[in-house]
Scaffold this motif. Sequence first.
Motif, PDB file in Angstrom:
ATOM      1  N   ILE A 169      -7.209  -7.152  -2.421  1.00 37.69           N
ATOM      2  CA  ILE A 169      -7.204  -8.264  -1.450  1.00 37.69           C
ATOM      3  C   ILE A 169      -6.598  -7.803  -0.115  1.00 37.69           C
ATOM      4  N   TRP A 170      -5.535  -7.013  -0.190  1.00 38.28           N
ATOM      5  CA  TRP A 170      -4.892  -6.493   1.031  1.00 38.28           C
ATOM      6  C   TRP A 170      -5.899  -5.656   1.826  1.00 38.28           C
ATOM      7  N   GLU A 171      -6.578  -4.790   1.095  1.00 41.44           N
ATOM      8  CA  GLU A 171      -7.583  -3.897   1.697  1.00 41.44           C
ATOM      9  C   GLU A 171      -8.751  -4.700   2.271  1.00 41.44           C
ATOM     10  N   GLN A 172      -9.270  -5.631   1.471  1.00 40.91           N
ATOM     11  CA  GLN A 172     -10.473  -6.373   1.877  1.00 40.91           C
ATOM     12  C   GLN A 172     -10.220  -7.273   3.085  1.00 40.91           C
ATOM     13  N   THR A 173      -8.963  -7.713   3.266  1.00 42.12           N
ATOM     14  CA  THR A 173      -8.666  -8.572   4.421  1.00 42.12           C
ATOM     15  C   THR A 173      -8.075  -7.747   5.570  1.00 42.12           C
ATOM     16  N   GLY A 174      -8.034  -6.441   5.409  1.00 41.58           N
ATOM     17  CA  GLY A 174      -7.440  -5.590   6.445  1.00 41.58           C
ATOM     18  C   GLY A 174      -5.998  -6.003   6.740  1.00 41.58           C
ATOM     19  N   GLY A 175      -5.314  -6.519   5.714  1.00 40.57           N
ATOM     20  CA  GLY A 175      -3.915  -6.953   5.887  1.00 40.57           C
ATOM     21  C   GLY A 175      -3.775  -8.269   6.648  1.00 40.57           C
ATOM     22  N   LYS A 176      -4.904  -8.948   6.913  1.00 39.70           N
ATOM     23  CA  LYS A 176      -4.840 -10.163   7.751  1.00 39.70           C
ATOM     24  C   LYS A 176      -4.694 -11.454   6.930  1.00 39.70           C
ATOM     25  N   ILE A 177      -4.588 -11.310   5.627  1.00 42.58           N
ATOM     26  CA  ILE A 177      -4.394 -12.517   4.794  1.00 42.58           C
ATOM     27  C   ILE A 177      -3.086 -13.223   5.179  1.00 42.58           C
ATOM     28  N   THR A 178      -3.185 -14.573   5.284  1.00 37.38           N
ATOM     29  CA  THR A 178      -1.973 -15.359   5.576  1.00 37.38           C
ATOM     30  C   THR A 178      -1.563 -16.229   4.385  1.00 37.38           C
ATOM     31  N   HIS A 179      -2.553 -16.595   3.539  1.00 39.04           N
ATOM     32  CA  HIS A 179      -2.264 -17.472   2.397  1.00 39.04           C
ATOM     33  C   HIS A 179      -3.052 -17.004   1.162  1.00 39.04           C
ATOM     34  N   LEU A 180      -2.393 -17.069   0.008  1.00 40.13           N
ATOM     35  CA  LEU A 180      -3.079 -16.848  -1.272  1.00 40.13           C
ATOM     36  C   LEU A 180      -3.029 -18.160  -2.048  1.00 40.13           C
ATOM     37  N   VAL A 181      -4.184 -18.562  -2.599  1.00 38.11           N
ATOM     38  CA  VAL A 181      -4.199 -19.738  -3.485  1.00 38.11           C
ATOM     39  C   VAL A 181      -4.746 -19.282  -4.829  1.00 38.11           C
ATOM     40  N   ALA A 182      -3.961 -19.455  -5.904  1.00 34.34           N
ATOM     41  CA  ALA A 182      -4.417 -18.994  -7.227  1.00 34.34           C
ATOM     42  C   ALA A 182      -3.896 -19.910  -8.328  1.00 34.34           C
ATOM     43  N   CYS A 183      -4.712 -20.047  -9.365  1.00 33.00           N
ATOM     44  CA  CYS A 183      -4.330 -20.815 -10.549  1.00 33.00           C
ATOM     45  C   CYS A 183      -3.245 -20.083 -11.312  1.00 33.00           C
ATOM     46  N   SER A 184      -2.435 -20.873 -12.041  1.00 27.59           N
ATOM     47  CA  SER A 184      -1.426 -20.272 -12.895  1.00 27.59           C
ATOM     48  C   SER A 184      -1.633 -20.744 -14.328  1.00 27.59           C
ATOM     49  N   GLY A 185      -1.813 -19.762 -15.218  1.00 23.69           N
ATOM     50  CA  GLY A 185      -1.891 -20.048 -16.662  1.00 23.69           C
ATOM     51  C   GLY A 185      -0.786 -19.231 -17.292  1.00 23.69           C
ATOM     52  N   THR A 186      -1.104 -17.981 -17.599  1.00 26.73           N
ATOM     53  CA  THR A 186      -0.023 -17.053 -17.961  1.00 26.73           C
ATOM     54  C   THR A 186       0.832 -16.760 -16.726  1.00 26.73           C
ATOM     55  N   GLY A 187       0.221 -16.888 -15.545  1.00 30.49           N
ATOM     56  CA  GLY A 187       0.906 -16.560 -14.292  1.00 30.49           C
ATOM     57  C   GLY A 187       0.697 -15.116 -13.873  1.00 30.49           C
ATOM     58  N   GLY A 188       0.026 -14.348 -14.685  1.00 29.08           N
ATOM     59  CA  GLY A 188      -0.177 -12.922 -14.391  1.00 29.08           C
ATOM     60  C   GLY A 188      -0.912 -12.686 -13.077  1.00 29.08           C
ATOM     61  N   THR A 189      -1.986 -13.437 -12.860  1.00 30.36           N
ATOM     62  CA  THR A 189      -2.794 -13.251 -11.649  1.00 30.36           C
ATOM     63  C   THR A 189      -1.975 -13.532 -10.398  1.00 30.36           C
ATOM     64  N   ILE A 190      -1.418 -14.735 -10.317  1.00 29.57           N
ATOM     65  CA  ILE A 190      -0.717 -15.120  -9.082  1.00 29.57           C
ATOM     66  C   ILE A 190       0.531 -14.250  -8.880  1.00 29.57           C
ATOM     67  N   SER A 191       1.265 -13.962  -9.945  1.00 28.39           N
ATOM     68  CA  SER A 191       2.521 -13.206  -9.788  1.00 28.39           C
ATOM     69  C   SER A 191       2.257 -11.769  -9.364  1.00 28.39           C
TER      70      SER A 191
END
Length: 344
Positions: A169-191
């Motif tokens: 995600i860092w690479e694909q946005t060229g570091g320009k990401i300002t917000h991440l929105v992600a579901c939490s189940g185990t929490g592995g993805t978002i964490s």
Amino acid sequence: MKEEIKAYGTVLELIGNTPLIKLNNITEHLKGNFFAKVEAFNPGHSSKDRIALYIIEQAERKGLLSPGDTIIETTSGNTGFSLAMVSIIKGYHCILAVSSKSSKDKIDMLRSMGAKVYVCPAHVAADDDRSYYSVAKRLHEETKGSVYINQYFNELNVDAHYHTTGPEIWEQTGGKITHLVACSGTGGTISGIAKFLKEKNPAIRVLGVDAFGSVLKKYHETKEFDTNEIYPYRIEGLGKNLIPTATDFDVIDKFIKVTDEDSAHTAREIAKREGLFVGYTSGAAFQAVKQFAEEGEFTESSNIVVVFPDHGSRYMSKVFSDDWMNEQGFFDSENIEEIQKIEF
Ligand code: PMP
């Protein structure tokens, strides 16, 4: 010159490096630029391919697994499918202990992928000998050369996303990401993603998605495990009735809760308006985006990445069935023919 054959060695080489796709239509009334990380492009059609491969390869590195050994987990969902797929390629047995609530389709799908499935009674306590947790634990203890994945309590679940999804995600946005929105189940993805991104830029806002009927949001805000928050809901894979140690609550800035009904409609809207056939929790994630936008989280210059965890084909008898939607009372009108005519 000799022609090269351009083939992948195995299906596992296709895990990860999923595309980031701009959302152009469902975002028309929202401020900001919105991009979906579409995990359905993994060969097992979900983000769980990443953790299945990563956890198994870590066990191999530690010398805990050799061909013919056994992978054990308690899931009828995406993780089960991904573990079965990785096990086939790497020559392991895969045993899944699932609840009797799991649909026949899901159990058949896992068995088709070579997994041995134990169906355990749904309505017993987690510490009952017959529960799928107890059965998995017992099978792990009794099976020599077995690894218990235990995704809700396994740090490697977070590491998988820290080492793959986060950098992508860092690479694909060229570091320009300002917000991440992600579901939490185990929490592995978002964490895992959040840990990586915040090391790069601590100002990135990490916004979590929870379900009504789950304890995560309240726990994040109060550090209190409140059983009053727990009640049945329909979205599978989102939220939890316990606190998973695979969730790093410190890297999440804020949680929001979404309803079954709003998430279902949003999943259908994503398919109809973006041509992306993604699952129920993708609907939940974008529903959360809409609610965060209403709260004023985003400005015109925000670059928001929302994770879409899996593919829509797993929900044909649920969210993508008009009959199911009608049975849940999710359509205002009883007239399905009229509903099918609605254009977004
Ligand atoms: N969506 C779906 C469909 C899932 O199966 C899961 C995993 N439980 C999630 C979202 C949440 O991902 P995670 O477990 O990494 O928090």
